[in-house]
Design an enzyme around this catalytic site. Sequence first.
Site, PDB file in Angstrom:
ATOM      1  N   HIS A 292      -4.166   0.389   7.972  1.00 17.26           N
ATOM      2  CA  HIS A 292      -4.682   0.183   6.628  1.00 17.26           C
ATOM      3  C   HIS A 292      -6.190  -0.117   6.627  1.00 17.26           C
ATOM      4  O   HIS A 292      -6.870   0.112   5.629  1.00 17.26           O
ATOM      5  CB  HIS A 292      -3.925  -0.996   6.006  1.00 17.26           C
ATOM      6  CG  HIS A 292      -4.196  -1.225   4.561  1.00 17.26           C
ATOM      7  ND1 HIS A 292      -3.730  -0.390   3.575  1.00 17.26           N
ATOM      8  CD2 HIS A 292      -4.898  -2.206   3.919  1.00 17.26           C
ATOM      9  CE1 HIS A 292      -4.111  -0.849   2.396  1.00 17.26           C
ATOM     10  NE2 HIS A 292      -4.833  -1.942   2.572  1.00 17.26           N
TER      11      HIS A 292
ATOM     12  N   GLN B 266      -8.805  13.661   0.347  1.00 18.30           N
ATOM     13  CA  GLN B 266      -8.026  14.500  -0.555  1.00 18.30           C
ATOM     14  C   GLN B 266      -8.361  15.970  -0.302  1.00 18.30           C
ATOM     15  O   GLN B 266      -9.403  16.293   0.275  1.00 18.30           O
ATOM     16  CB  GLN B 266      -8.348  14.170  -2.004  1.00 18.30           C
ATOM     17  CG  GLN B 266      -8.015  12.751  -2.409  1.00 18.30           C
ATOM     18  CD  GLN B 266      -8.013  12.591  -3.931  1.00 18.30           C
ATOM     19  OE1 GLN B 266      -7.408  13.391  -4.649  1.00 18.30           O
ATOM     20  NE2 GLN B 266      -8.690  11.577  -4.414  1.00 18.30           N
TER      21      GLN B 266
ATOM     22  N   HIS C  76      -8.363   7.379   3.412  1.00 13.39           N
ATOM     23  CA  HIS C  76      -7.696   8.654   3.144  1.00 13.39           C
ATOM     24  C   HIS C  76      -8.666   9.616   2.489  1.00 13.39           C
ATOM     25  O   HIS C  76      -9.676   9.218   1.920  1.00 13.39           O
ATOM     26  CB  HIS C  76      -6.488   8.447   2.236  1.00 13.39           C
ATOM     27  CG  HIS C  76      -6.852   8.055   0.825  1.00 13.39           C
ATOM     28  ND1 HIS C  76      -7.301   6.794   0.486  1.00 13.39           N
ATOM     29  CD2 HIS C  76      -6.841   8.764  -0.334  1.00 13.39           C
ATOM     30  CE1 HIS C  76      -7.546   6.745  -0.817  1.00 13.39           C
ATOM     31  NE2 HIS C  76      -7.286   7.930  -1.345  1.00 13.39           N
TER      32      HIS C  76
ATOM     33  N   HIS D 117      -6.834   2.030   1.748  1.00  9.01           N
ATOM     34  CA  HIS D 117      -6.315   2.653   2.963  1.00  9.01           C
ATOM     35  C   HIS D 117      -7.088   3.961   3.183  1.00  9.01           C
ATOM     36  O   HIS D 117      -7.054   4.853   2.341  1.00  9.01           O
ATOM     37  CB  HIS D 117      -4.822   2.947   2.828  1.00  9.01           C
ATOM     38  CG  HIS D 117      -4.181   3.331   4.135  1.00  9.01           C
ATOM     39  ND1 HIS D 117      -3.097   2.660   4.666  1.00  9.01           N
ATOM     40  CD2 HIS D 117      -4.486   4.299   5.037  1.00  9.01           C
ATOM     41  CE1 HIS D 117      -2.770   3.212   5.831  1.00  9.01           C
ATOM     42  NE2 HIS D 117      -3.593   4.213   6.064  1.00  9.01           N
TER      43      HIS D 117
ATOM     44  N   ASN E  65     -13.370  10.063  -1.144  1.00  2.06           N
ATOM     45  CA  ASN E  65     -14.093   9.039  -1.887  1.00  2.06           C
ATOM     46  C   ASN E  65     -13.883   7.737  -1.144  1.00  2.06           C
ATOM     47  O   ASN E  65     -12.748   7.289  -1.003  1.00  2.06           O
ATOM     48  CB  ASN E  65     -13.533   8.883  -3.309  1.00  2.06           C
ATOM     49  CG  ASN E  65     -13.784  10.097  -4.159  1.00  2.06           C
ATOM     50  OD1 ASN E  65     -14.850  10.705  -4.072  1.00  2.06           O
ATOM     51  ND2 ASN E  65     -12.820  10.467  -4.989  1.00  2.06           N
TER      52      ASN E  65
ATOM     53  N   CYS F  76       0.493   3.260   3.608  1.00  2.00           N
ATOM     54  CA  CYS F  76       0.874   2.747   4.929  1.00  2.00           C
ATOM     55  C   CYS F  76       2.200   3.380   5.387  1.00  2.00           C
ATOM     56  O   CYS F  76       3.059   3.702   4.562  1.00  2.00           O
ATOM     57  CB  CYS F  76       1.000   1.225   4.888  1.00  2.00           C
ATOM     58  SG  CYS F  76      -0.578   0.354   5.048  1.00  2.00           S
TER      59      CYS F  76
ATOM     60  N   CYS G 201       0.843  -1.206   0.000  1.00  4.24           N
ATOM     61  CA  CYS G 201       0.000   0.000   0.000  1.00  4.24           C
ATOM     62  C   CYS G 201       0.872   1.247   0.000  1.00  4.24           C
ATOM     63  O   CYS G 201       1.785   1.376   0.816  1.00  4.24           O
ATOM     64  CB  CYS G 201      -0.902  -0.016   1.235  1.00  4.24           C
ATOM     65  SG  CYS G 201      -1.667   1.582   1.567  1.00  4.24           S
TER      66      CYS G 201
ATOM     67  N   SER H 297      -9.297   4.419  -5.332  1.00  6.91           N
ATOM     68  CA  SER H 297      -8.360   3.468  -5.916  1.00  6.91           C
ATOM     69  C   SER H 297      -7.443   2.843  -4.873  1.00  6.91           C
ATOM     70  O   SER H 297      -6.616   2.013  -5.194  1.00  6.91           O
ATOM     71  CB  SER H 297      -7.564   4.133  -7.037  1.00  6.91           C
ATOM     72  OG  SER H 297      -7.044   5.376  -6.611  1.00  6.91           O
TER      73      SER H 297
ATOM     74  N   ASP I  10       0.759  12.741  -5.891  1.00  5.66           N
ATOM     75  CA  ASP I  10       1.741  12.462  -6.932  1.00  5.66           C
ATOM     76  C   ASP I  10       1.155  12.653  -8.336  1.00  5.66           C
ATOM     77  O   ASP I  10       1.899  12.769  -9.303  1.00  5.66           O
ATOM     78  CB  ASP I  10       2.284  11.042  -6.754  1.00  5.66           C
ATOM     79  CG  ASP I  10       3.052  10.865  -5.428  1.00  5.66           C
ATOM     80  OD1 ASP I  10       3.832  11.775  -5.084  1.00  5.66           O
ATOM     81  OD2 ASP I  10       2.847   9.851  -4.735  1.00  5.66           O
TER      82      ASP I  10
HETATM   83  O1  LIG Z   1      -7.682  10.848  -7.118  1.00  6.84           O
HETATM   84  P1  LIG Z   1      -8.216   9.448  -7.134  1.00  6.84           P
HETATM   85  O2  LIG Z   1      -8.778   9.006  -5.801  1.00  6.84           O
HETATM   86  O3  LIG Z   1      -7.259   8.452  -7.687  1.00  6.84           O
HETATM   87  O4  LIG Z   1      -9.438   9.520  -8.168  1.00  6.84           O
HETATM   88  C1  LIG Z   1     -10.769   9.592  -7.810  1.00  6.84           C
HETATM   89  O5  LIG Z   1     -11.137  10.860  -7.298  1.00  6.84           O
HETATM   90  C2  LIG Z   1     -11.031  11.973  -8.191  1.00  6.84           C
HETATM   91  C3  LIG Z   1     -11.592  13.191  -7.502  1.00  6.84           C
HETATM   92  O6  LIG Z   1     -12.940  13.045  -7.133  1.00  6.84           O
HETATM   93  C4  LIG Z   1     -11.750  11.695  -9.514  1.00  6.84           C
HETATM   94  O7  LIG Z   1     -11.439  12.733 -10.417  1.00  6.84           O
HETATM   95  C5  LIG Z   1     -11.343  10.360 -10.105  1.00  6.84           C
HETATM   96  O8  LIG Z   1     -12.121  10.091 -11.250  1.00  6.84           O
HETATM   97  C6  LIG Z   1     -11.568   9.271  -9.064  1.00  6.84           C
HETATM   98  O9  LIG Z   1     -11.220   8.008  -9.562  1.00  6.84           O
END
Ligand SMILES: O=P(O)(O)O[C@H]1O[C@H](CO)[C@@H](O)[C@H](O)[C@H]1O
Lengths: 385, 385
Positions: free
Chosen positions: B121, B202, B200, B198, B187, B55, B52, B195, B78
């Site tokens: 995790h 943004q 998290h 773990h 998300n 982690c 991961c 994706s 990144d």
């Molecule tokens: O940044 P991540 O988690 O890889 O990506 C995810 O969140 C983003 C922000 O909502 C979106 O634009 C992506 O389509 C989604 O897969």
Amino acid sequence: MPESILDDISHRRFNPLRGSWVLVSPHRTKRPWQGQQEASSKTTLPEYDPSCYLCPGNQRAQGDVNPKYEKTFVFVNDYSAVKEEQEEYNSENKDGSLSSRLLRAESVTGKCYVITFSPSHNLTLADLTPTEIVPIIQTWTKLYTAHLNPKSPLAQVASATTIAPHSHEESFAAPNAQYRYMQIFENKGAAMGCSNPHPHGQVWTTTSLPEEPSLELEQLKKYRREQGGANLLEDYATLEATKQERVVFENGSFLALCPWWAVWPFEVMIVSKQHKRALVDFDDKEKEDLAEAIAEVTGRYDNLFETQFPYSMGLHQAPLDGTKEEIEASHFHMHFYPPLLRSATVRKFLVGYEMMAEPQRDITPEQAATRLRNCGGELYRRKLQ
Amino acid sequence: MPESILDDISHRRFNPLRGSWVLVSPHRTKRPWQGQQEASSKTTLPEYDPSCYLCPGNQRAQGDVNPKYEKTFVFVNDYSAVKEEQEEYNSENKDGSLSSRLLRAESVTGKCYVITFSPSHNLTLADLTPTEIVPIIQTWTKLYTAHLNPKSPLAQVASATTIAPHSHEESFAAPNAQYRYMQIFENKGAAMGCSNPHPHGQVWTTTSLPEEPSLELEQLKKYRREQGGANLLEDYATLEATKQERVVFENGSFLALCPWWAVWPFEVMIVSKQHKRALVDFDDKEKEDLAEAIAEVTGRYDNLFETQFPYSMGLHQAPLDGTKEEIEASHFHMHFYPPLLRSATVRKFLVGYEMMAEPQRDITPEQAATRLRNCGGELYRRKLQ
Ligand SMILES: O=P(O)(O)O[C@H]1O[C@H](CO)[C@@H](O)[C@H](O)[C@H]1O
Ligand SMILES: O=P(O)(O)O[C@H]1O[C@H](CO)[C@@H](O)[C@H](O)[C@H]1O
């Protein structure tokens, strides 16, 4: 050429049709993907499925039996989202209380239809020839006509051209109420919430003018007023036909293009080149041209990743009932919103940032258009045979 | 009591925070479902996953090594959707040509961060206690503070309370540019495009004020002007606290409720009862109350269908840089948009009609709130142990 710097920098583009913005991050396509993969839809369906509630001769969920139809078949949705008849509700509480300001509701009635595109369980729009798509456009037109306000200027145009009913098709009964808008659409593929693979579309007709057509109408009217009667989408079609940067396919009457402001990776708009307000404004040649444009878009979609490409598609046109200004400002177009991004199994999620802040896309509309332009021709499924 | 007729008739509800409508079809929940089923997320994750990239102690995609952090950990994404530095682009072509009207773009720069919620995790927000969620709120607050315009009235409030950095946390460097808005979101779950499992969130920070906060700000300002300085969401919280029809959970500082105008089946809003403009307006007690509200909402979500309930969640608050009116009109709240409708595997798709016409929901917000109210208490996963 698009200002090529936009292939490289993060930027926003403005959608003049909705009055909204989209964030474009062209540098982001290099991101590795560890998230959800879609099931790819390689399974081949039979031509007839005895358990399908849309196949000719089969029984539906609530007991009705489908006729042995030959082209399209229309029936009232067994689980309509809006009711035709219901108890009256008059919400317009204007007493100035907090509730009246913050808990507003209004009753909506309407009628929802399902339209099969073909008697064959396994023939999608991409599999049909333009000639086979024409009857679907005719059915849409007849449904639209049957629900038009008889006093609308469009009703006169419509009455000038009667389209004969297809076999096993009753002529559509006039509805109980005068509805305001008819939304014709298709959800294709499990990824787009489609619950039956038999190719079909839907029609939801309501006493309300829904959010999206309403937003668009506001922008269309505004443009017309500000530009001395010019039509936003006619101007846009002219501009795109000249630039040829985002055009995917073109014939005498229509452009299929990835709009400058597209949100979905391979979003496409089919737009009539001339100012046409609604389906009833099209003559036979124009209906053939529309059928061809639909065939070209859906075929290219399937060819792109050699899969049954999922999408939601819908028609925007003049309200069934509206002011003269609304009707004149309307301009027929179709939106295709497909979720796939990189392959048959990797989709673009419009989630956290997109829901909370702003739609965001990775590849540019110009890049998407180039790829769709380059995958025309015979359907990959046929080549494989 | 809600006017009980709305449990039975198709209707639209108005969202005064966005100025938009949603179609409600309460009679439609009886519809059978033959479409896509989600994979239910019963798989138990390890506490530490050597592969991961989130982690502690592990290496990330582009080579950096994560510190052995103990609470939260923040790093620059990144694969950021916006760049900090890029070639200049001045699009403001005002020559009146078709291009200048219809092909509008503007450059956006910004900075994107990732925040892990815990070194473990396998510990989601629902697994954490309020005390363990407080550090996440502190991290959000520190990030927000570091990016505030030093001249904003909020900067003075923020400077009065310094929150000590967590272990292995650098204090956040001031950005190169003055950004306009910071969108904090999460998300959760593969169904929401996440994706990496773990836990998290943004943070995307941009020179632009994105669509959604911008729409909301317009409505909040309008309400304030029209209602003699009253705050829309403060009034709304007062009204809902009195009615108790849509409230899921409540403590001294916050309400968690299914808004009158909710689009997603189990959509929840956490809203501060008093007028608070942004994270920096909260004292320690209010941060604890917010942590409790987040724990209550995410725990109930998981309990509802005894699954890892997917959702996108986000914070709306005052812009980093804005007019005095914008800052004063802002009111801190969080949105939770979860896709599940009927079970751990059946989701609500917002597709054809929703994309082309108007969001549509089946169960009413009152029904959703009742169900969420009734599934508090210990997390189902713990009871099973
Ligand atoms: O940044 P991540 O988690 O890889 O990506 C995810 O969140 C983003 C922000 O909502 C979106 O634009 C992506 O389509 C989604 O897969
Ligand atoms: O009516 P269907 O095809 O069963 O249902 C599908 O389309 C509808 C209209 O877009 C959506 O409301 C549903 O969520 C979706 O599953």
